[in-house]
Design a protein around this motif. Structure first.
Motif, mmCIF file in Angstrom:
data_model
loop_
_atom_site.group_PDB
_atom_site.id
_atom_site.type_symbol
_atom_site.label_atom_id
_atom_site.label_comp_id
_atom_site.label_asym_id
_atom_site.label_seq_id
_atom_site.Cartn_x
_atom_site.Cartn_y
_atom_site.Cartn_z
ATOM 1 N N THR A 104 0.820 -1.224 0.000
ATOM 2 C CA THR A 104 0.000 0.000 0.000
ATOM 3 C C THR A 104 0.848 1.265 0.000
ATOM 4 O O THR A 104 0.327 2.351 -0.203
ATOM 5 C CB THR A 104 -0.892 0.090 1.251
ATOM 6 O OG1 THR A 104 -0.034 0.173 2.384
ATOM 7 C CG2 THR A 104 -1.809 -1.084 1.366
ATOM 8 N N GLY A 106 -2.644 5.809 1.326
ATOM 9 C CA GLY A 106 -4.010 6.203 1.672
ATOM 10 C C GLY A 106 -4.065 6.697 3.107
ATOM 11 O O GLY A 106 -4.594 7.775 3.394
ATOM 12 N N VAL A 138 -1.835 11.706 -2.230
ATOM 13 C CA VAL A 138 -3.074 11.257 -2.880
ATOM 14 C C VAL A 138 -2.767 10.744 -4.286
ATOM 15 O O VAL A 138 -3.280 9.706 -4.725
ATOM 16 C CB VAL A 138 -4.128 12.393 -2.927
ATOM 17 C CG1 VAL A 138 -5.297 12.014 -3.811
ATOM 18 C CG2 VAL A 138 -4.620 12.706 -1.533
ATOM 19 N N ASN A 177 -15.794 2.710 -5.249
ATOM 20 C CA ASN A 177 -14.820 3.384 -4.400
ATOM 21 C C ASN A 177 -13.753 4.087 -5.234
ATOM 22 O O ASN A 177 -13.203 5.105 -4.825
ATOM 23 C CB ASN A 177 -14.169 2.394 -3.438
ATOM 24 C CG ASN A 177 -14.044 2.982 -2.051
ATOM 25 O OD1 ASN A 177 -14.612 4.039 -1.788
ATOM 26 N ND2 ASN A 177 -13.314 2.315 -1.186
ATOM 27 N N TRP A 178 -13.476 3.542 -6.382
ATOM 28 C CA TRP A 178 -12.545 4.225 -7.292
ATOM 29 C C TRP A 178 -13.158 5.544 -7.778
ATOM 30 O O TRP A 178 -12.469 6.563 -7.886
ATOM 31 C CB TRP A 178 -12.217 3.304 -8.467
ATOM 32 C CG TRP A 178 -11.459 3.938 -9.584
ATOM 33 C CD1 TRP A 178 -11.997 4.494 -10.707
ATOM 34 C CD2 TRP A 178 -10.039 4.107 -9.707
ATOM 35 N NE1 TRP A 178 -11.007 4.983 -11.521
ATOM 36 C CE2 TRP A 178 -9.790 4.759 -10.936
ATOM 37 C CE3 TRP A 178 -8.952 3.759 -8.896
ATOM 38 C CZ2 TRP A 178 -8.512 5.079 -11.383
ATOM 39 C CZ3 TRP A 178 -7.669 4.075 -9.341
ATOM 40 C CH2 TRP A 178 -7.466 4.724 -10.561
ATOM 41 N N LEU A 220 -12.159 12.547 -4.846
ATOM 42 C CA LEU A 220 -11.247 12.997 -3.796
ATOM 43 C C LEU A 220 -10.004 13.648 -4.387
ATOM 44 O O LEU A 220 -9.514 14.669 -3.889
ATOM 45 C CB LEU A 220 -10.852 11.818 -2.908
ATOM 46 C CG LEU A 220 -11.828 11.486 -1.794
ATOM 47 C CD1 LEU A 220 -11.474 10.169 -1.132
ATOM 48 C CD2 LEU A 220 -11.844 12.598 -0.755
ATOM 49 N N PHE A 221 -9.497 13.063 -5.462
ATOM 50 C CA PHE A 221 -8.323 13.625 -6.135
ATOM 51 C C PHE A 221 -8.630 15.045 -6.621
ATOM 52 O O PHE A 221 -7.887 15.993 -6.355
ATOM 53 C CB PHE A 221 -7.953 12.707 -7.304
ATOM 54 C CG PHE A 221 -6.822 13.208 -8.157
ATOM 55 C CD1 PHE A 221 -5.563 13.366 -7.613
ATOM 56 C CD2 PHE A 221 -7.015 13.492 -9.491
ATOM 57 C CE1 PHE A 221 -4.512 13.822 -8.395
ATOM 58 C CE2 PHE A 221 -5.970 13.954 -10.278
ATOM 59 C CZ PHE A 221 -4.718 14.122 -9.728
ATOM 60 N N ILE A 277 -14.464 0.654 1.864
ATOM 61 C CA ILE A 277 -13.332 -0.288 1.952
ATOM 62 C C ILE A 277 -13.743 -1.479 2.824
ATOM 63 O O ILE A 277 -13.540 -2.633 2.458
ATOM 64 C CB ILE A 277 -12.084 0.401 2.543
ATOM 65 C CG1 ILE A 277 -11.588 1.505 1.614
ATOM 66 C CG2 ILE A 277 -10.965 -0.621 2.742
ATOM 67 C CD1 ILE A 277 -10.463 2.340 2.197
ATOM 68 N N GLY A 304 -12.394 -5.220 2.834
ATOM 69 C CA GLY A 304 -11.031 -4.833 3.186
ATOM 70 C C GLY A 304 -10.215 -4.554 1.952
ATOM 71 O O GLY A 304 -10.727 -4.598 0.839
ATOM 72 N N MET A 315 -11.366 8.650 -16.252
ATOM 73 C CA MET A 315 -10.744 7.928 -15.154
ATOM 74 C C MET A 315 -11.809 7.276 -14.264
ATOM 75 O O MET A 315 -11.655 6.135 -13.842
ATOM 76 C CB MET A 315 -9.886 8.868 -14.330
ATOM 77 C CG MET A 315 -8.672 8.176 -13.796
ATOM 78 S SD MET A 315 -7.549 9.321 -13.063
ATOM 79 C CE MET A 315 -8.369 9.595 -11.526
HETATM 80 C C1 HEM Z 1 -8.188 12.289 0.328
HETATM 81 C C2 HEM Z 1 -7.823 11.319 -0.406
HETATM 82 C C3 HEM Z 1 -7.827 9.830 -0.062
HETATM 83 C C4 HEM Z 1 -7.734 9.200 1.160
HETATM 84 C C5 HEM Z 1 -7.595 9.839 2.532
HETATM 85 C C6 HEM Z 1 -7.778 7.772 0.895
HETATM 86 C C7 HEM Z 1 -7.644 6.786 1.867
HETATM 87 C C8 HEM Z 1 -7.585 5.429 1.604
HETATM 88 C C9 HEM Z 1 -7.151 4.414 2.533
HETATM 89 C C10 HEM Z 1 -6.667 4.665 3.970
HETATM 90 C C11 HEM Z 1 -7.245 3.202 1.900
HETATM 91 C C12 HEM Z 1 -6.834 1.833 2.491
HETATM 92 C C13 HEM Z 1 -5.679 1.194 1.734
HETATM 93 C C14 HEM Z 1 -4.496 2.047 1.460
HETATM 94 O O1 HEM Z 1 -4.066 2.822 2.344
HETATM 95 O O2 HEM Z 1 -3.951 1.958 0.341
HETATM 96 C C15 HEM Z 1 -7.783 3.457 0.575
HETATM 97 C C16 HEM Z 1 -8.092 2.489 -0.369
HETATM 98 C C17 HEM Z 1 -8.590 2.745 -1.638
HETATM 99 N N1 HEM Z 1 -8.586 3.986 -2.271
HETATM 100 FE FE1 HEM Z 1 -8.261 5.758 -1.366
HETATM 101 N N2 HEM Z 1 -7.927 7.568 -0.454
HETATM 102 C C18 HEM Z 1 -7.952 8.795 -1.074
HETATM 103 C C19 HEM Z 1 -8.036 9.035 -2.439
HETATM 104 C C20 HEM Z 1 -8.219 8.040 -3.398
HETATM 105 C C21 HEM Z 1 -8.100 8.226 -4.829
HETATM 106 C C22 HEM Z 1 -7.683 9.527 -5.505
HETATM 107 C C23 HEM Z 1 -8.415 7.022 -5.410
HETATM 108 C C24 HEM Z 1 -8.488 6.650 -6.875
HETATM 109 C C25 HEM Z 1 -8.825 7.408 -7.838
HETATM 110 C C26 HEM Z 1 -8.735 6.077 -4.353
HETATM 111 C C27 HEM Z 1 -9.166 4.778 -4.531
HETATM 112 C C28 HEM Z 1 -9.097 3.802 -3.553
HETATM 113 C C29 HEM Z 1 -9.505 2.420 -3.732
HETATM 114 C C30 HEM Z 1 -10.130 1.814 -4.993
HETATM 115 C C31 HEM Z 1 -9.186 1.756 -2.525
HETATM 116 C C32 HEM Z 1 -9.353 0.259 -2.228
HETATM 117 C C33 HEM Z 1 -7.985 -0.308 -2.481
HETATM 118 C C34 HEM Z 1 -7.827 -1.752 -2.149
HETATM 119 O O3 HEM Z 1 -8.821 -2.396 -1.814
HETATM 120 O O4 HEM Z 1 -6.669 -2.206 -2.247
HETATM 121 N N3 HEM Z 1 -8.576 6.727 -3.135
HETATM 122 N N4 HEM Z 1 -7.968 4.825 0.421
#
Ligand code: HEM
Lengths: 243, 240
Positions: free
Chosen positions: A60, A64, A124, A144-145, A151-152, A233, A238, B95
């Motif tokens: 990871t 995130g 990010v 979630n994507w 969020l981006f 998530i 998870g 995207m």
């Molecule tokens: C403020 C911005 C963001 C925060 C605080 C955040 C936070 C997190 C956290 C804590 C996770 C758990 C796993 C990890 O740390 O990799 C996660 C997973 C994920 N994030 Fe984000 N994220 C943000 C932005 C984004 C963006 C820009 C994308 C894609 C365009 C995204 C897509 C995802 C997806 C699809 C998962 C699930 C990943 C998995 O199951 O392996 N997130 N995010």
């Protein structure tokens, strides 16, 4: 000697007040470790157990989590900055100057907010890259994507609206570049830039609008989106790992 | 019937770890290290603050914050609205739809999905970086040699239609399609794999534009080598 602190600890732990706060013993057994996580409002974002794979930093990059960390740091330092900053053309610049010269630790506070903001754009972005290349947007995580894409976008907007607030030459002309882009929007350029900047040039209205967006509207939006993001998530099982 | 997503989650019996202490320890240490790092950086480097804003005095060049310099760089090569609004909007929309186009579950949780995925990533990164960089140089070269004047005189639609709209659009779409065709020919790419190519191409272009915009543009937004960019002239008063 050591009996006295041990006794005090024992007394505290069995006291009425302590037990009203914590409904489990010290988390050294599986049962108490589970209870510690799911009876705590801050920790219950987590499941009680995760797959070992999810702990791997090469997987990871923690990006995130660190984005979330920086968001919290920005909320905290930003709130403190709000005590000193007035979003009007008379005061904005001198309030920032005062932060640097008069307010104790004001310069440090401003620096932290600034560098954390740049950092969050980077974390990010890196998080998005890791999610893409590990194929973590695939079912059931499609939605979630989408939340992530928003969020981006909002993270960049947050940074950009904050950039204007010091009202110095740097911020003014940097935001002017964006203003000219907004005016070039096809078909609705004038209306769009008028609503966003509150006029046909960068003035007091633009400063106030950017301020309100920066400290209220956008942080709320990002906060809500992060809540949904985290909830999903969990609901999607998870974070990903090899099938 | 399709099952709803709450049922679709993938839960397998596997090697698990308790969140307390294993995950919380990692989170705690990461938060501590980053807090210390942020304190150190903030103690060492001050956030910039220039003179009070004045509309009479335009810095040359005036640049957006670095994370938007990619857009500002793109502006130099096509119509403003196209570069600054339409292209980024379409990209964000595209995207968001990636998971709805690439719906297989192949390779979830594996970096680059496969050996081919890694090869495609490297190829697409090289392809996009080289092309994007060459196009920027070519544009600078042509404009230095009277391209705009030539276009206003001889092109149908003058210096607007072809140079600002048609040519950039054809290049952007054409080179993306070409990339997909190449990876399909060489590696017999499936949806996930050509998606990797497109995404990598985008990320590379984004980075090239950011780097060029940040470190190779000087007064008048002219192109320089990174080590010879003249200092920004802080007060450029056109009427003064
Ligand atoms: C403020 C911005 C963001 C925060 C605080 C955040 C936070 C997190 C956290 C804590 C996770 C758990 C796993 C990890 O740390 O990799 C996660 C997973 C994920 N994030 Fe984000 N994220 C943000 C932005 C984004 C963006 C820009 C994308 C894609 C365009 C995204 C897509 C995802 C997806 C699809 C998962 C699930 C990943 C998995 O199951 O392996 N997130 N995010």
């Amino acid at each position: 000697m050591l009996e006295i602190p041990a006794q005090i600890w024992q007394r505290t732990k069995t006291s009425y007040i302590w037990r009203s706060l914590f409904r489990h013993g010290y988390p050294d057994s599986r049962k108490n470790q589970s209870l510690a996580v799911f009876t705590n409002v801050f920790l219950h974002l987590h499941p009680v157990k995760v797959r070992r794979h999810a702990l791997a930093i090469p997987y990871t990059w923690c990006m995130g989590g660190l984005s979330f960390f920086l968001f919290l740091v920005l909320t905290l330092t930003g709130t403190l900055l709000m005590f000193y900053y007035r979003p009007t053309t008379e005061w904005a610049y001198s309030d920032i100057k005062d932060l640097e010269t008069v307010v104790i630790f004001g310069q440090l506070l401003r620096n932290m907010h600034r560098w954390a903001a740049h950092g969050m754009v980077i974390t990010v972005f890196l998080h998005m890259i890791r999610v893409f290349y590990t194929g973590s947007y695939k079912p059931p995580r499609e939605f979630n994507w989408v939340i992530g894409t928003l969020l981006f976008f909002f993270t960049i907007l947050l940074s950009y609206t904050g950039y204007l607030l010091p009202w110095d030459q740097l911020s003014f002309w940097a935001v002017t570049v964006g203003y000219e882009i907004a005016r070039a929007t096809p078909f609705i350029g004038d209306e769009f830039s008028f609503v966003l900047f509150g006029g046909f040039q960068l003035g007091p209205n633009a400063l106030l609008r950017f301020y309100v967006l920066h400290v209220v509207a956008l942080p709320l939006a990002v906060g809500f989106l992060i809540a949904i993001h985290f909830w999903r998530i969990r609901k999607d099982g998870g974070i990903t790992g090899p099938l | 019937m399709r099952q709803d997503s709450v049922v679709r989650v993938d839960k397998r019996v596997e090697d698990t770890a308790m969140v307390w202490p294993h995950l919380l320890v990692i989170e705690f240490i990461a938060a501590m290290l980053w807090s210390i790092g942020l304190f150190v950086i903030s103690a060492a480097f001050n956030a910039p603050l220039q003179d009070h804003q004045t509309p009479d005095c335009t810095p040359n060049p005036s640049k957006a914050p670095w994370y938007l310099l990619n857009l500002q760089e793109l502006l130099l090569h096509m119509d403003k609205g196209l570069a600054g609004v339409v292209v980024p909007t379409l990209w964000l929309v595209f995207m968001a739809t990636i998971p709805y186009i690439d719906r297989s579950r192949e390779g979830v949780g594996i970096w680059f999905t496969s050996k081919n995925g890694l090869r495609i990533t490297i190829f697409a990164a090289a392809y996009a970086t080289l092309l994007c960089f060459s196009l920027i140089l070519l544009d600078a070269f042509l404009k230095a040699h009277g391209y705009i004047e030539f276009a206003s005189e001889y092109f149908p639609g003058g210096k607007q239609l072809l140079p600002n709209y048609v040519i950039p659009i054809v290049i952007m779409i054409g080179l993306s399609v070409l990339l997909v065709i190449i990876v399909q020919r060489i590696w017999d790419a499936n949806t996930r794999e050509w998606m990797i190519a497109i995404f990598t191409g985008f990320i590379s272009v984004y980075l090239v534009l950011t780097v060029v915009g940040t470190s190779m543009r000087g007064p008048g937004m002219d192109l320089f080598t990174p080590w010879s960019v003249p200092a920004t002239s802080q007060c450029y008063a056109p009427h003064g």
